[in-house]
Design an enzyme around this catalytic site. Structure first.
Site, PDB file in Angstrom:
ATOM      1  N   THR A 196      -4.591   2.154  -1.085  1.00 20.94           N
ATOM      2  CA  THR A 196      -3.981   2.114  -2.417  1.00 20.94           C
ATOM      3  C   THR A 196      -4.185   0.709  -2.992  1.00 20.94           C
ATOM      4  OG1 THR A 196      -2.359   3.711  -1.638  1.00 20.94           O
ATOM      5  CG2 THR A 196      -1.786   2.484  -3.634  1.00 20.94           C
ATOM      6  N   ASN A 247       3.005   7.784  -7.020  1.00 24.91           N
ATOM      7  CA  ASN A 247       4.036   7.325  -6.083  1.00 24.91           C
ATOM      8  C   ASN A 247       5.275   6.822  -6.817  1.00 24.91           C
ATOM      9  OD1 ASN A 247       2.749   8.040  -3.793  1.00 24.91           O
ATOM     10  ND2 ASN A 247       2.285   5.983  -3.071  1.00 24.91           N
ATOM     11  N   GLU A 259      -5.765   8.151  -1.446  1.00 23.10           N
ATOM     12  CA  GLU A 259      -5.331   9.163  -0.481  1.00 23.10           C
ATOM     13  C   GLU A 259      -3.874   9.534  -0.766  1.00 23.10           C
ATOM     14  OE1 GLU A 259      -7.034  10.990   1.796  1.00 23.10           O
ATOM     15  OE2 GLU A 259      -5.077  11.941   1.738  1.00 23.10           O
ATOM     16  N   CYS A 293       4.722   3.292   1.791  1.00 26.10           N
ATOM     17  CA  CYS A 293       4.093   3.408   0.461  1.00 26.10           C
ATOM     18  C   CYS A 293       5.034   3.157  -0.711  1.00 26.10           C
ATOM     19  CB  CYS A 293       3.450   4.786   0.321  1.00 26.10           C
ATOM     20  SG  CYS A 293       2.045   4.986   1.428  1.00 26.10           S
ATOM     21  N   ARG A 304       8.118   1.248   8.852  1.00 27.99           N
ATOM     22  CA  ARG A 304       7.968   0.333   7.716  1.00 27.99           C
ATOM     23  C   ARG A 304       8.954   0.668   6.593  1.00 27.99           C
ATOM     24  NH1 ARG A 304       1.438   0.398   7.176  1.00 27.99           N
ATOM     25  NH2 ARG A 304       1.720   2.498   8.017  1.00 27.99           N
ATOM     26  N   VAL A 310      -4.081   6.330   7.627  1.00 27.07           N
ATOM     27  CA  VAL A 310      -5.022   6.927   6.682  1.00 27.07           C
ATOM     28  C   VAL A 310      -6.434   7.002   7.266  1.00 27.07           C
ATOM     29  CG1 VAL A 310      -6.201   6.494   4.472  1.00 27.07           C
ATOM     30  CG2 VAL A 310      -3.718   6.447   4.600  1.00 27.07           C
ATOM     31  N   ASP A 336     -12.044  -0.579  13.673  1.00 20.95           N
ATOM     32  CA  ASP A 336     -10.847  -1.397  13.478  1.00 20.95           C
ATOM     33  C   ASP A 336     -11.082  -2.754  14.136  1.00 20.95           C
ATOM     34  OD1 ASP A 336      -7.789  -0.354  12.557  1.00 20.95           O
ATOM     35  OD2 ASP A 336      -7.905  -2.322  13.547  1.00 20.95           O
ATOM     36  N   LEU A 389      13.821  16.209  -4.714  1.00 20.50           N
ATOM     37  CA  LEU A 389      15.131  16.219  -5.389  1.00 20.50           C
ATOM     38  C   LEU A 389      16.231  16.370  -4.354  1.00 20.50           C
ATOM     39  CD1 LEU A 389      15.095  18.307  -8.708  1.00 20.50           C
ATOM     40  CD2 LEU A 389      15.306  15.842  -8.403  1.00 20.50           C
ATOM     41  N   ALA A 417      19.007  14.455  -2.169  1.00 21.16           N
ATOM     42  CA  ALA A 417      19.705  13.169  -2.073  1.00 21.16           C
ATOM     43  C   ALA A 417      19.766  12.713  -0.618  1.00 21.16           C
ATOM     44  CB  ALA A 417      21.107  13.317  -2.638  1.00 21.16           C
TER      45      ALA A 417
HETATM   46  N1  LIG Z   1       0.445   5.610   5.541  1.00 16.97           N
HETATM   47  C1  LIG Z   1       0.417   6.503   4.576  1.00 16.97           C
HETATM   48  O1  LIG Z   1       1.101   7.511   4.619  1.00 16.97           O
HETATM   49  C2  LIG Z   1      -0.509   6.315   3.394  1.00 16.97           C
HETATM   50  C3  LIG Z   1      -0.739   7.383   2.518  1.00 16.97           C
HETATM   51  C4  LIG Z   1      -1.595   7.200   1.439  1.00 16.97           C
HETATM   52  C5  LIG Z   1      -2.183   5.966   1.219  1.00 16.97           C
HETATM   53  N2  LIG Z   1      -1.923   4.928   2.072  1.00 16.97           N
HETATM   54  C6  LIG Z   1      -2.593   3.643   1.824  1.00 16.97           C
HETATM   55  O2  LIG Z   1      -3.681   3.514   2.740  1.00 16.97           O
HETATM   56  C7  LIG Z   1      -3.837   2.150   3.153  1.00 16.97           C
HETATM   57  C8  LIG Z   1      -3.758   2.057   4.668  1.00 16.97           C
HETATM   58  O3  LIG Z   1      -2.462   2.457   5.064  1.00 16.97           O
HETATM   59  P1  LIG Z   1      -2.127   2.784   6.593  1.00 16.97           P
HETATM   60  O4  LIG Z   1      -0.716   3.227   6.618  1.00 16.97           O
HETATM   61  O5  LIG Z   1      -3.178   3.626   7.160  1.00 16.97           O
HETATM   62  O6  LIG Z   1      -2.248   1.302   7.225  1.00 16.97           O
HETATM   63  P2  LIG Z   1      -2.201   0.877   8.760  1.00 16.97           P
HETATM   64  O7  LIG Z   1      -1.554  -0.455   8.798  1.00 16.97           O
HETATM   65  O8  LIG Z   1      -1.670   1.987   9.583  1.00 16.97           O
HETATM   66  O9  LIG Z   1      -3.763   0.722   9.144  1.00 16.97           O
HETATM   67  C9  LIG Z   1      -4.592  -0.260   8.640  1.00 16.97           C
HETATM   68  C10 LIG Z   1      -5.599  -0.640   9.719  1.00 16.97           C
HETATM   69  O10 LIG Z   1      -6.597  -1.486   9.164  1.00 16.97           O
HETATM   70  C11 LIG Z   1      -7.005  -2.395  10.190  1.00 16.97           C
HETATM   71  N3  LIG Z   1      -7.721  -3.519   9.576  1.00 16.97           N
HETATM   72  C12 LIG Z   1      -7.245  -4.504   8.784  1.00 16.97           C
HETATM   73  N4  LIG Z   1      -8.241  -5.364   8.441  1.00 16.97           N
HETATM   74  C13 LIG Z   1      -9.387  -4.893   9.030  1.00 16.97           C
HETATM   75  C14 LIG Z   1     -10.742  -5.338   9.058  1.00 16.97           C
HETATM   76  N5  LIG Z   1     -11.124  -6.438   8.409  1.00 16.97           N
HETATM   77  N6  LIG Z   1     -11.630  -4.624   9.758  1.00 16.97           N
HETATM   78  C15 LIG Z   1     -11.258  -3.504  10.424  1.00 16.97           C
HETATM   79  N7  LIG Z   1      -9.990  -3.041  10.439  1.00 16.97           N
HETATM   80  C16 LIG Z   1      -9.062  -3.721   9.755  1.00 16.97           C
HETATM   81  C17 LIG Z   1      -5.706  -2.752  10.865  1.00 16.97           C
HETATM   82  O11 LIG Z   1      -5.928  -3.303  12.150  1.00 16.97           O
HETATM   83  C18 LIG Z   1      -5.001  -1.396  10.897  1.00 16.97           C
HETATM   84  O12 LIG Z   1      -5.276  -0.704  12.101  1.00 16.97           O
HETATM   85  C19 LIG Z   1      -2.755   1.366   2.411  1.00 16.97           C
HETATM   86  O13 LIG Z   1      -3.294   0.867   1.214  1.00 16.97           O
HETATM   87  C20 LIG Z   1      -1.714   2.441   2.082  1.00 16.97           C
HETATM   88  O14 LIG Z   1      -0.955   2.130   0.952  1.00 16.97           O
HETATM   89  C21 LIG Z   1      -1.115   5.081   3.157  1.00 16.97           C
END
Ligand SMILES: NC(=O)c1ccc[n+]([C@@H]2O[C@H](COP(=O)([O-])OP(=O)(O)OC[C@H]3O[C@@H](n4cnc5c(N)ncnc54)[C@H](O)[C@@H]3O)[C@@H](O)[C@H]2O)c1
Length: 432
Positions: A122, A211, A151, A263, A331, A11, A30, A253, A255
């Site tokens: 989220t 979701n 997002e 997520c 995941r 994201v 990061d 829809l 299967a």
């Molecule tokens: N992956 C998806 O398709 C998607 C879609 C919509 C919403 N989301 C939501 O967005 C959020 C992030 O998801 P993601 O898949 O991008 O996660 P991810 O695990 O790919 O990325 C998260 C990043 O945050 C970094 N991080 C953690 N703690 C930190 C800190 N203190 N300082 C700096 N960086 C830090 C981690 O090192 C990691 O690189 C979640 O809540 C998820 O539910 C994800």
């Protein structure tokens, strides 16, 4: 605008680069030093179509930078997006918000001018209230605003989804931050995205409810597919017949295996856990979770039946192991349940995935990764099509047969049963 994305994962990186491409100055932060070093060298840590080109373009023109220095990045930004993970807690089903609150604590000491703090992660209803409390410990309320902007991008389609979203949800309790966010998103609104402003808690809930609804749709059609298999009718006819009703819609829809990914599994659990806290029983979503958890066992039982309950030493091929196509994300993929379970029963498993080797199977007995579809099919007894990658859609299985024919179990219904059976293969699919 000067933006800071905290968390450079699926994201943070995608939305960061897309904001940069719209003309903003974006720093992606990061705590993972390796990730940031890779990005600085122009290497992309995740597989997402089109991402590499867009990152390189915006990195070269200096609208996009990468850093591990959170404090400095906050100092120089007006809007700070929190994009860190919110996985399920190790015990229980609620969301683990430790990454969110750690970030909030770090931001707390770095507010040097008015900042808008936006959760893109989220997060359960009331998380924004908690972030506000943390920031208030060191800052006057007039110096910051906490906003929820969930997002909705999908992995594999992330850039398109970000650039052409159906809707942009912004939950804020003050006019100023709403004005700034609306301005930031103006280029997407002008291309047709609906901008919806709500109170902060509502925006938080919209994401989970969306979701959970999509997960329900998938689970619904998966159960209908079970019934179709018993009656001997084609679930795809049912999907088409239902989906043409505009009130229902045809998407989600189809299967297949249990839904997975980063997520749906965690978000369905988290919303029921939040509702429990508010003494509300979300019984529909609870049954969806249960049905989905049973789905992998159900498909595994089908595999046992297909192989006449003789799994030991059977050579099984998995085509695709990620939870869906066009991503390297493992995941909660249903392959993480199916492959170890078949291995335990003595199967010898080869898998091919267009995104390559998966460390998740490194300790699972008799599981190996191969680099081509051809190698994966050699000597196989049963081929399981687990993920609907385009790479698999036009395979001519006849070209890969040396000696006895393998059986095909198409868990994504990507082939025509008639065509494959006419080639002399035993063919099974889902709900038809
Ligand atoms: N992956 C998806 O398709 C998607 C879609 C919509 C919403 N989301 C939501 O967005 C959020 C992030 O998801 P993601 O898949 O991008 O996660 P991810 O695990 O790919 O990325 C998260 C990043 O945050 C970094 N991080 C953690 N703690 C930190 C800190 N203190 N300082 C700096 N960086 C830090 C981690 O090192 C990691 O690189 C979640 O809540 C998820 O539910 C994800």
């Amino acid at each position: 605008m000067k933006l800071c994305m905290i968390g450079t994962g699926y994201v943070g990186l995608v939305s960061g680069v897309c904001f940069a491409d719209l003309g903003n100055d974006v720093v992606c932060v990061d705590k993972d030093v390796n990730k940031i070093n890779l990005l600085k060298k122009g290497k992309i840590p995740i597989y997402e179509p089109g991402l590499s080109e867009l990152v390189l373009k915006n990195y070269k023109n200096k609208r996009l930078t990468f850093s591990t220095d959170l404090k400095k990045s906050i100092y120089t930004s007006d809007v700070i997006f929190i994009c860190v993970g919110t996985p399920t807690k190790k015990s229980g089903s609620s969301a683990d918000l430790s990454q969110i609150y750690n970030v909030a604590s770090e931001i707390k000491s770095s507010v040097n001018s008015f900042k808008i703090i936006v959760t893109k992660s989220t997060v359960p209803v009331t998380t924004g209230d908690e972030i506000e409390k943390i920031l208030s410990k060191k800052n006057k309320k007039k110096n910051f605003s906490v906003v929820s902007n969930p997002e909705f991008l999908r992995e594999g389609e992330a850039i398109r989804d970000f650039t052409y979203p159906d809707r942009i949800i912004v939950g804020s309790n003050d006019i100023r931050s709403n004005r700034v966010l609306k301005n930031l998103y103006a280029p997407l609104i002008s291309k047709g995205a609906q901008y919806v402003h709500t109170e902060r808690r509502a925006a938080e809930l919209i994401k989970y409810a969306s979701n959970a609804f999509l997960a329900t749709k998938i689970t619904f059609i998966n159960e209908i597919a079970n019934l179709c298999e018993k009656i001997g009718i084609n679930v795809e006819d049912i999907s088409i017949g239902m989906g043409l009703d505009k009130r229902i819609g045809s998407r989600f829809l189809r299967a297949g295996p249990a839904y997975g990914g980063s997520c749906f599994p965690k978000d369905t659990k988290a919303i029921t856990s939040t509702a429990d806290k508010f003494k509300t029983n979300l019984s529909v979503i609870k049954s969806v979770i249960k049905s989905n958890e049973n789905r992998s066992s159900l498909l595994l039982n089908r595999v046992y039946e297909i192989l006449n309950k003789k799994i030991k030493n059977k050579k099984i091929t998995f085509l695709g192991v990620t939870f869906k196509a066009n991503t390297d994300d493992m995941r909660d993929s249903s392959s993480l349940i199916m492959i170890p379970s078949l291995s335990k029963k003595g199967a010898i498993i080869k898998y091919f995935d267009p995104t390559g080797y998966k460390k998740e199977f490194s300790r699972v007995k008799n599981v190996s990764n191969v680099n081509t579809i051809k190698e994966s099919l050699e000597g196989s007894d049963l081929v399981i099509v687990h993920t609907e990658w385009n790479d698999f859609k036009s395979i001519n299985f006849k070209n890969f047969i040396k000696g006895k024919k393998f059986i095909i179990y198409d868990m994504r219904n990507i082939y025509s049963p008639k065509k494959i059976r006419n080639q002399g293969f035993k063919y099974y699919s889902v709900g038809r």
